[in-house]
Design an enzyme around this catalytic site. Structure first.
Site, mmCIF file in Angstrom:
data_model
loop_
_atom_site.group_PDB
_atom_site.id
_atom_site.type_symbol
_atom_site.label_atom_id
_atom_site.label_comp_id
_atom_site.label_asym_id
_atom_site.label_seq_id
_atom_site.Cartn_x
_atom_site.Cartn_y
_atom_site.Cartn_z
ATOM 1 N N ILE A 66 0.907 -1.155 0.000
ATOM 2 C CA ILE A 66 0.000 0.000 0.000
ATOM 3 C C ILE A 66 0.944 1.201 0.000
ATOM 4 O O ILE A 66 1.562 1.508 1.016
ATOM 5 C CB ILE A 66 -0.941 0.002 1.216
ATOM 6 C CG1 ILE A 66 -1.860 -1.212 1.186
ATOM 7 C CG2 ILE A 66 -1.745 1.306 1.251
ATOM 8 C CD1 ILE A 66 -2.791 -1.337 2.384
ATOM 9 N N PRO A 67 1.092 1.864 -1.153
ATOM 10 C CA PRO A 67 2.210 2.781 -1.387
ATOM 11 C C PRO A 67 2.110 4.147 -0.706
ATOM 12 O O PRO A 67 1.990 5.182 -1.366
ATOM 13 C CB PRO A 67 2.217 2.912 -2.910
ATOM 14 C CG PRO A 67 0.782 2.738 -3.286
ATOM 15 C CD PRO A 67 0.238 1.710 -2.330
ATOM 16 N N CYS A 68 2.256 4.161 0.615
ATOM 17 C CA CYS A 68 2.232 5.422 1.355
ATOM 18 C C CYS A 68 3.424 6.306 0.994
ATOM 19 O O CYS A 68 3.368 7.527 1.177
ATOM 20 C CB CYS A 68 2.164 5.171 2.856
ATOM 21 S SG CYS A 68 3.450 4.090 3.488
ATOM 22 N N HIS A 69 4.482 5.713 0.446
ATOM 23 C CA HIS A 69 5.651 6.508 0.047
ATOM 24 C C HIS A 69 5.334 7.436 -1.126
ATOM 25 O O HIS A 69 6.078 8.377 -1.382
ATOM 26 C CB HIS A 69 6.827 5.578 -0.314
ATOM 27 C CG HIS A 69 6.561 4.671 -1.465
ATOM 28 N ND1 HIS A 69 5.855 3.486 -1.320
ATOM 29 C CD2 HIS A 69 6.877 4.764 -2.776
ATOM 30 C CE1 HIS A 69 5.775 2.888 -2.503
ATOM 31 N NE2 HIS A 69 6.382 3.643 -3.390
#
Length: 163
Positions: free
Chosen positions: A128-131
């Site tokens: 889950i690409p929070c970056h």
């Protein structure tokens, strides 16, 4: 419920992945985070076979052979946080969004700080690409406290920012 783990030696360091009977439960990028998790889950066992698909897909991601993860996820969180995490999953590989854009995407433009807290609570970073969430002025902010170098590496890997 049975939970197991494995490790992946990535370019950003040793990553621990946790899987339960539903799917991927946790991705731990940092040693201190993993140590805290172990304190609360002392009975967790190493199981390379159960975690194999997660490790393979992480390896493909770091070798630029995978842009989207195809894994069952075991997500726990409030309704709000799950909305945020779903919105994060919609950010295409190689692109970024601001915290405000995520707040707007979930229909709550005043919830910018809460979006930041949901990002911080994300148990499945990279998957889950929070970056991919940055400050509205384009600054790389809010990644695991002082771990902006990891965020920068991931965004450079994806081609979202240039060195």
């Amino acid at each position: 419920m049975k939970i197991v783990y494995d490790t992946y030696d990535s370019p950003i360091g040793l990553i621990h992945v946790v899987v339960d009977e539903i799917g991927v439960k946790k991705v731990s990028l940092f040693k201190e985070d993993w140590e805290d998790y172990l304190t609360e889950n002392a009975d967790i066992k190493l199981d390379k076979q159960t975690c194999k698909d997660v490790v393979i897909q992480l390896d493909e991601y770091f070798n630029k052979k995978r842009k989207n993860f195809q894994l069952p996820l075991s997500i726990e969180g409030t309704e709000f946080r799950i909305k945020v995490w779903n919105a994060l999953g919609e950010i295409p590989y190689g692109e970024v969004r601001s915290y405000l854009q995520i707040a707007e995407a979930i229909g709550n433009p005043k919830a910018v700080r809460a979006v930041g807290q949901a990002n911080k609570a994300n148990q499945l970073p990279i998957i889950i690409p929070c970056h991919r969430v940055i400050g509205k002025n384009g600054d790389l902010v809010g990644f695991a406290g002082d771990k902006i170098n990891v965020k920068r590496f991931l965004l450079e890997l994806e081609g979202a920012i240039k060195i």
